[in-house]
Design an enzyme around this catalytic site. Structure first.
Site, PDB file in Angstrom:
ATOM      1  N   SER A  55      52.768  12.186  79.364  1.00 46.98           N
ATOM      2  CA  SER A  55      52.040  11.095  80.003  1.00 46.98           C
ATOM      3  C   SER A  55      52.852  10.438  81.113  1.00 46.98           C
ATOM      4  O   SER A  55      54.090  10.328  81.010  1.00 46.98           O
ATOM      5  CB  SER A  55      51.727  10.042  78.938  1.00 46.98           C
ATOM      6  OG  SER A  55      51.375   8.809  79.535  1.00 46.98           O
ATOM      7  N   GLU A 104      53.115   7.508  81.472  1.00 52.14           N
ATOM      8  CA  GLU A 104      53.747   6.317  80.885  1.00 52.14           C
ATOM      9  C   GLU A 104      55.223   6.535  80.579  1.00 52.14           C
ATOM     10  O   GLU A 104      55.953   5.572  80.368  1.00 52.14           O
ATOM     11  CB  GLU A 104      53.022   5.898  79.598  1.00 52.14           C
ATOM     12  CG  GLU A 104      51.763   5.094  79.820  1.00 52.14           C
ATOM     13  CD  GLU A 104      52.016   3.637  80.222  1.00 52.14           C
ATOM     14  OE1 GLU A 104      52.987   3.040  79.730  1.00 52.14           O
ATOM     15  OE2 GLU A 104      51.241   3.113  81.031  1.00 52.14           O
ATOM     16  N   TYR A 130      54.136   3.163  73.518  1.00 51.40           N
ATOM     17  CA  TYR A 130      53.443   4.436  73.778  1.00 51.40           C
ATOM     18  C   TYR A 130      54.305   5.328  74.667  1.00 51.40           C
ATOM     19  O   TYR A 130      54.520   6.517  74.377  1.00 51.40           O
ATOM     20  CB  TYR A 130      52.102   4.140  74.461  1.00 51.40           C
ATOM     21  CG  TYR A 130      51.339   5.361  74.906  1.00 51.40           C
ATOM     22  CD1 TYR A 130      50.468   6.018  74.049  1.00 51.40           C
ATOM     23  CD2 TYR A 130      51.471   5.853  76.206  1.00 51.40           C
ATOM     24  CE1 TYR A 130      49.769   7.143  74.460  1.00 51.40           C
ATOM     25  CE2 TYR A 130      50.776   6.967  76.626  1.00 51.40           C
ATOM     26  CZ  TYR A 130      49.925   7.614  75.754  1.00 51.40           C
ATOM     27  OH  TYR A 130      49.237   8.722  76.174  1.00 51.40           O
TER      28      TYR A 130
HETATM   29  P1  GDP Z   1      46.731   3.072  80.493  1.00 51.82           P
HETATM   30  O1  GDP Z   1      47.197   3.220  81.913  1.00 51.82           O
HETATM   31  O2  GDP Z   1      46.891   4.337  79.706  1.00 51.82           O
HETATM   32  O3  GDP Z   1      47.296   1.881  79.831  1.00 51.82           O
HETATM   33  O4  GDP Z   1      45.129   2.912  80.581  1.00 51.82           O
HETATM   34  P2  GDP Z   1      44.190   1.626  80.486  1.00 51.82           P
HETATM   35  O5  GDP Z   1      42.865   2.068  81.014  1.00 51.82           O
HETATM   36  O6  GDP Z   1      44.197   1.040  79.117  1.00 51.82           O
HETATM   37  O7  GDP Z   1      44.870   0.553  81.477  1.00 51.82           O
HETATM   38  C1  GDP Z   1      45.018   0.811  82.844  1.00 51.82           C
HETATM   39  C2  GDP Z   1      45.511  -0.446  83.548  1.00 51.82           C
HETATM   40  O8  GDP Z   1      44.458  -1.417  83.560  1.00 51.82           O
HETATM   41  C3  GDP Z   1      46.703  -1.125  82.866  1.00 51.82           C
HETATM   42  O9  GDP Z   1      47.622  -1.530  83.877  1.00 51.82           O
HETATM   43  C4  GDP Z   1      46.086  -2.373  82.236  1.00 51.82           C
HETATM   44  O10 GDP Z   1      46.996  -3.482  82.142  1.00 51.82           O
HETATM   45  C5  GDP Z   1      44.995  -2.679  83.243  1.00 51.82           C
HETATM   46  N1  GDP Z   1      43.921  -3.530  82.729  1.00 51.82           N
HETATM   47  C6  GDP Z   1      43.424  -4.637  83.337  1.00 51.82           C
HETATM   48  N2  GDP Z   1      42.452  -5.188  82.606  1.00 51.82           N
HETATM   49  C7  GDP Z   1      42.323  -4.413  81.489  1.00 51.82           C
HETATM   50  C8  GDP Z   1      41.448  -4.482  80.353  1.00 51.82           C
HETATM   51  O11 GDP Z   1      40.620  -5.367  80.235  1.00 51.82           O
HETATM   52  N3  GDP Z   1      41.576  -3.480  79.413  1.00 51.82           N
HETATM   53  C9  GDP Z   1      42.501  -2.469  79.549  1.00 51.82           C
HETATM   54  N4  GDP Z   1      42.577  -1.495  78.599  1.00 51.82           N
HETATM   55  N5  GDP Z   1      43.343  -2.396  80.608  1.00 51.82           N
HETATM   56  C10 GDP Z   1      43.256  -3.364  81.571  1.00 51.82           C
END
Ligand code: GDP
Length: 332
Positions: free
Chosen positions: A135, A137, A159
């Site tokens: 990932s 990440e 993660y």
């Molecule tokens: P990730 O990159 O695997 O963590 O995928 P996510 O879709 O969960 O998050 C992508 C980005 O969106 C991260 O930087 C989050 O902090 C941002 N983000 C902003 N608002 C939200 C929210 O309401 N839900 C989630 N899941 N992420 C959010």
């Protein structure tokens, strides 16, 4: 035990087969004539039902990924040609709530799979290819952009740390002679994403707001930017990696990055909300993370040259397909 010559087709073993990527992977492999075995968690009946509706020919084995003897026994018995390790905690947000479980399922379980593959290859003399769903990440807040296979691994979330361990173990087993590849997957989306991910949260809210002409979506960090691609493309990259003559680390990404705000704007516009889209987005501190990777963008150059892989669905189309799906769901 079947030998290489006696087998009429390839055999794949997939952990995490009930997830977004597992489902697409099962469909692709079955269409190619591969026999697909999957590991499913006991009690995951809704996800299993959905998987079997789409892919009735998958062979499922119930068991816990943390059960070393069970996973090892399955790999030994199946002697798969290809193993795809997709299982684990898939949400960064969730990993902050459950860091130990994340370490076990997204980190240590990869060591079980790699060791079982190695033992099987040693005893059978057959090539056992392993693809680790790594990932972006693992890079955390990377100091170089775009990120490549040689970007420093420095995660900023539980993660990311678990995935970094699995990533490094994959490299270590490759050094031992296993055809083990890490696909460093940047965010990849589809209508099958759950709403724990920001993309699907946005597209389902946008569809509702578009249909009703009113309402708001509450989001966290609007400035975070991600390299969002189309999930089936990323699955195809993993299949190519499994069959590549030279295994390795491969960044799988589009090379383009967009902010969460841009995703929300594109989704709301697609749902019929025009220039007033910003009125329908509110920032809610509860959705901020303790530490968030702020900007991610990958360079898929190596995957392009070594795997012949290209992303086929651009950002606007990923958003469009997800919103259209959520609009269609509202009218059923
Ligand atoms: P990730 O990159 O695997 O963590 O995928 P996510 O879709 O969960 O998050 C992508 C980005 O969106 C991260 O930087 C989050 O902090 C941002 N983000 C902003 N608002 C939200 C929210 O309401 N839900 C989630 N899941 N992420 C959010």
């Amino acid at each position: 035990m079947p030998t290489s010559a006696a087998r009429s087709n390839r055999v794949a073993f997939v952990t995490g087969i009930t997830g977004q990527d597992g489902g697409y992977l099962a469909e692709q492999l079955l269409a190619e004539g591969v026999t697909v075995h999957g590991l499913v968690r006991p009690g995951d009946s809704a996800a299993v039902e959905e998987l079997l509706d789409r892919s009735p020919d998958v062979v499922l084995h119930e068991g816990d990924l943390a059960d070393v003897d069970l996973v090892t026994g399955l790999v030994t018995e199946l002697e798969p040609d290809e193993i795809y390790n997709l299982a684990g905690i898939s949400s960064v947000a969730f990993s902050w709530e459950h860091p130990v479980l994340t370490a076990q399922l997204s980190g240590v379980a990869a060591a079980t799979v790699l060791e079982a593959a190695w033992q099987t290859q040693e005893s059978s003399g057959r090539r056992v290819a392993v693809v680790q769903a790594s990932s972006a990440e693992i890079f955390g807040n990377a100091d170089t952009s775009p990120q490549t296979e040689s970007t420093t691994v420095r995660p900023v979330s539980p993660y990311g740390a678990a995935k970094a361990y699995a990533h490094q173990m994959t490299d270590i087993y490759r050094g031992r002679g296993l055809a083990a590849s890490s696909c460093i997957l940047f965010n990849h989306e589809s209508p099958r994403r759950p709403e724990t991910f920001v993309t699907r949260k946005i597209t389902s809210a946008a569809a509702r707001i578009g249909a009703e002409g009113t309402g708001v979506m509450r989001l966290g960090n609007l400035d975070a930017s991600r390299d969002w691609g189309w999930a089936p493309d990323y699955v195809d990259a993993m299949v190519r990696a499994a069959r590549a003559e030279t295994p390795g680390d491969f960044v799988i990404a589009t090379g383009e990055t967009h902010t969460v705000a841009e995703f929300a704007e594109a989704a709301l516009r697609r749902a019929g909300i025009g220039d007033s889209w910003r009125d329908h987005v509110e920032v809610d501190p509860q959705f901020f993370r303790p530490v968030d990777a702020t900007a991610m963008v990958g360079d898929p150059g190596k995957a392009r040259s070594e795997l012949g892989w290209e992303p086929t669905v651009p950002f606007a189309e990923v958003v469009g397909r997800m919103v259209d799906h959520d609009l269609a769901l509202l009218s059923t």
